[in-house]
Design a protein around this motif. Structure first.
Motif, PDB file in Angstrom:
ATOM      1  N   ASN A  63      77.706  54.706 -52.642  1.00 32.02           N
ATOM      2  CA  ASN A  63      76.847  53.524 -52.554  1.00 32.02           C
ATOM      3  C   ASN A  63      75.406  53.874 -52.887  1.00 32.02           C
ATOM      4  OD1 ASN A  63      76.259  50.704 -51.717  1.00 32.02           O
ATOM      5  ND2 ASN A  63      75.140  51.719 -50.078  1.00 32.02           N
ATOM      6  N   MET A  64      74.953  55.026 -52.445  1.00 24.55           N
ATOM      7  CA  MET A  64      73.565  55.428 -52.717  1.00 24.55           C
ATOM      8  C   MET A  64      73.300  55.480 -54.223  1.00 24.55           C
ATOM      9  SD  MET A  64      71.384  58.789 -51.530  1.00 24.55           S
ATOM     10  CE  MET A  64      72.411  60.007 -52.350  1.00 24.55           C
ATOM     11  N   GLY A  66      74.860  53.818 -56.595  1.00 25.16           N
ATOM     12  CA  GLY A  66      74.855  52.449 -57.112  1.00 25.16           C
ATOM     13  C   GLY A  66      73.576  51.709 -56.749  1.00 25.16           C
ATOM     14  N   VAL A  67      73.134  51.873 -55.501  1.00 26.63           N
ATOM     15  CA  VAL A  67      71.888  51.241 -55.060  1.00 26.63           C
ATOM     16  C   VAL A  67      70.719  51.753 -55.914  1.00 26.63           C
ATOM     17  CG1 VAL A  67      70.228  51.097 -53.151  1.00 26.63           C
ATOM     18  CG2 VAL A  67      72.671  50.748 -52.713  1.00 26.63           C
ATOM     19  N   ALA A  69      70.835  52.863 -58.953  1.00 22.56           N
ATOM     20  CA  ALA A  69      70.926  52.252 -60.291  1.00 22.56           C
ATOM     21  C   ALA A  69      70.390  50.821 -60.265  1.00 22.56           C
ATOM     22  CB  ALA A  69      72.372  52.275 -60.778  1.00 22.56           C
ATOM     23  N   GLY A  70      70.737  50.075 -59.227  1.00 18.79           N
ATOM     24  CA  GLY A  70      70.260  48.696 -59.122  1.00 18.79           C
ATOM     25  C   GLY A  70      68.756  48.606 -58.928  1.00 18.79           C
TER      26      GLY A  70
END
Lengths: 318, 285
Positions: A63-64, A66-67, A69-70
């Motif tokens: 998740n880290m 992906g976060v 990247a966002g």
């Protein structure tokens, strides 16, 4: 042999922490993320001074990534931090799809790389991460050698647009890089010039290469010692220029032989200027528990190993 | 846009979907057809999108000052591509290049070819909610009050990363994020309950700290109303998750009530039969 001195031994991860502290004061777009390892990553100062720009992600590395990247979409520069094992192999697919393939400006900054993580053992001693990361199109891979260079690299990657994997470690090592040296991504640093053998080293092995250079000099051999802090993009010109002069080379790294700096140098040489080459690296093996010094000794990542391989490649060119 | 106008767009999008997958004899029509009403509602009604001052949309990768949509289940790219084209992000004629060499319309959404409307690659499942969380977090840091929407599959809920993000988002109070789960009960290997039972997703998301809404994803009135409700629920410290009941293959009778059309393209006869059920309202590409 040029003499290198140092006033103290410091850990490269503290160099990262110092770089982050400085970025916190100078670049308001920089955001730090961490997966439950803030003390190990030396993020204390950054967090204290910029609490709104720190994102604790918990033990959830996928998740880290992906976060992170966002976060790049709004122009923020996320530094996603954890141990090297959890910031590479554990999240390889996330880095591949959300960061590298998507071309996101994420800085993956990882500590405790390699054997020198020590007593925690092989589960945590990633020795494959350089290989994984350099395989990704568009990924920059950096492995600085000491506190000052890690600090400088941390600051430099904030100004570079694109995904970066910055790898550093846990133990204290001689801090010999000048504190004011600007870090140039992809630009190898010639630490000693010599006609007899090229030694290409990265990370913690750079100091061992300098030690090896002293031992070789005692035998009348002048080694050319080059710090390859950036494994990708590789400074091919510096490598070829050196080997064209010396006619042989040794690589040294705290990583598997498969996929590491040695692989990259071998590719450059075999495609452009075939020459005797040997590698100081972990040879297709996992690590184990022990002190960093014991492990480096047992797995042959030492100045003595570099000397032995240098003497061997010099023999092969005759 | 009124519901009957949205219905016209949805019918054309469904025609585009079956024609696109037929044109390249591959792709995922089932989930695309099921989620058509949601995407049409989002892009033609619900989301505030950046425009040039008229109704023409302008793509800005940063998403600053507008709502953003993330497709986590990237395999239903046909519906996203059709809706983006019909909304004006790129020429409708480009839909004919779907999955073909040198196309900007990759099999799964990607940014490398710079297709307007796509902000991150998706396809390897379970990653979209994290990216949406990052985008929502970025909006918080930048003081941008717009919303971030993320569509996921129900089969995708089997991925572990979904639950990392599901814990992170309420913990960080990302109340500008609205997640939608396409609850069609089907995945490649069969019914979701049989392959790996998700149990009660609404209960699970509530337990993780989300406000959960339910809607019929193939009833445009319900979709528009529920999305408005979700938008209104934002800004109160709690993210919203909508469990969206859909029928995979919705709109084409022989593609419904089965998982067979998850990743299969129709042949010539099947295409004709499908198009006969879908009005050409805006002109085929």
């Amino acid at each position: 042999m040029k003499t290198y001195t140092f006033t103290e031994k410091k850990d490269t991860r503290s160099g990262f922490g110092a770089g982050m502290a400085e970025l916190g004061r100078t670049n308001s777009d920089v955001v730090a993320l961490c997966a439950d390892l803030v003390a190990s990553l030396k993020l204390d100062t950054f967090i204290k001074e910029n609490p709104d720009r720190f994102i604790q992600c918990g033990i959830a590395e996928a998740n880290m990534i992906g976060v992170a990247a966002g976060l790049t979409l709004s122009g923020l520069i996320p530094f996603a931090t954890t141990f090297a094992n959890f910031g590479s192999s554990r999240v390889y697919d996330q880095i591949r799809q959300a960061v590298a393939y998507s071309g996101k400006n994420v800085k993956i900054c990882v500590s405790h790389a390699g054997l020198t993580l020590g007593e925690d053992g092989a589960t945590h001693q990633i020795l494959e991460d350089i290989g994984m990361m350099k395989s990704l199109p568009g990924m920059t891979v950096i492995n600085p050698c000491d506190f000052n260079q890690t600090r400088a690299a941390t600051i430099a990657i904030a100004d570079y647009e694109g995904p970066v994997y910055l790898r550093f470690g846990r133990p204290v090592v001689p801090n010999f890089t000048p504190a004011d040296q600007i870090f140039e991504i992809g630009k190898a640093i010639v630490l000693n010039e010599g006609p007899d053998v090229s030694i290409f080293a990265t990370g913690h092995l750079v100091w061992q290469a300098l030690e090896a250079g002293k031992l070789l000099a005692e035998q009348g051999i002048e080694a050319e010692i080059i710090n390859i802090h950036t494994i990708k993009p590789l400074d091919k010109e510096a490598i070829l220029q050196s080997v064209r002069k010396t006619g042989c080379a040794v690589t040294a790294e705290e990583h598997q032989m498969n996929g590491g700096l040695g692989d990259s140098v071998a590719q450059v040489l075999s495609l452009n200027y075939p020459a005797p080459l040997d590698m100081v690296a972990v040879n297709d093996s996992f690590g184990e528990s022990g002190t960093p010094e014991q492990l480096m000794e047992k797995y042959g990542l030492t100045a003595a190993s570099i000397v032995a391989k240098a003497l061997a490649v010099i023999q092969r060119k005759k | 846009m009124k519901t009957d106008e949205l219905k016209k767009v949805a019918s054309q999008v469904r025609r585009d979907i079956v024609r696109m997958v037929h044109g390249v004899a591959s792709g995922h029509p089932g989930g695309s057809l099921g989620c058509t009403d949601l995407l049409v509602s989002l892009y033609f009604q619900t989301m505030k999108l950046k425009t040039d001052g008229t109704d023409s949309v302008v793509f800005d990768m940063s998403g600053t000052g507008e709502d953003m949509f993330f497709l986590s289940n990237g395999h239903i790219s046909p519906v996203l591509y059709s809706v983006l084209a019909r909304r004006g992000y790129f020429p409708v004629s480009e839909l004919a290049t779907f999955r073909k060499l040198d196309s900007r319309l990759q099999g799964h959404p990607a940014t490398a070819e710079h297709l307007p409307g796509i902000r991150i690659a998706s396809g390897s499942l379970g990653q979209g909610l994290s990216a949406a969380a990052g985008a929502a977090y970025g909006k918080k840091i930048r003081n941008d009050s717009h919303r971030v929407y993320c569509l996921m599959g129900d089969g995708e809920q089997q991925e572990g990363q979904i639950w990392e993000a599901a814990a992170f988002i309420p913990h960080r109070k990302l109340d500008n994020l609205i997640a939608v789960i396409d609850f069609n009960g089907q995945q490649i290997d069969g019914p979701t309950d049989v392959v790996l039972n998700n149990r009660d997703l609404g209960v699970k998301y509530e337990a993780f700290g989300w406000k959960v809404l339910h809607m019929d994803g193939n009833d445009l009135d319900d979709v528009v109303t529920t999305l408005a409700k979700a938008h209104a629920a934002g800004g109160k410290g709690v993210p919203v998750c909508i469990i969206m009941k859909t029928e995979m293959g919705q709109g084409v009778d022989f593609m419904m009530h089965t998982h067979k059309w998850h990743g299969t393209a129709p042949n010539n006869e099947q295409l004709t039969a499908a198009l006969a059920q879908l009005d050409e309202t805006l002109g085929d590409y």
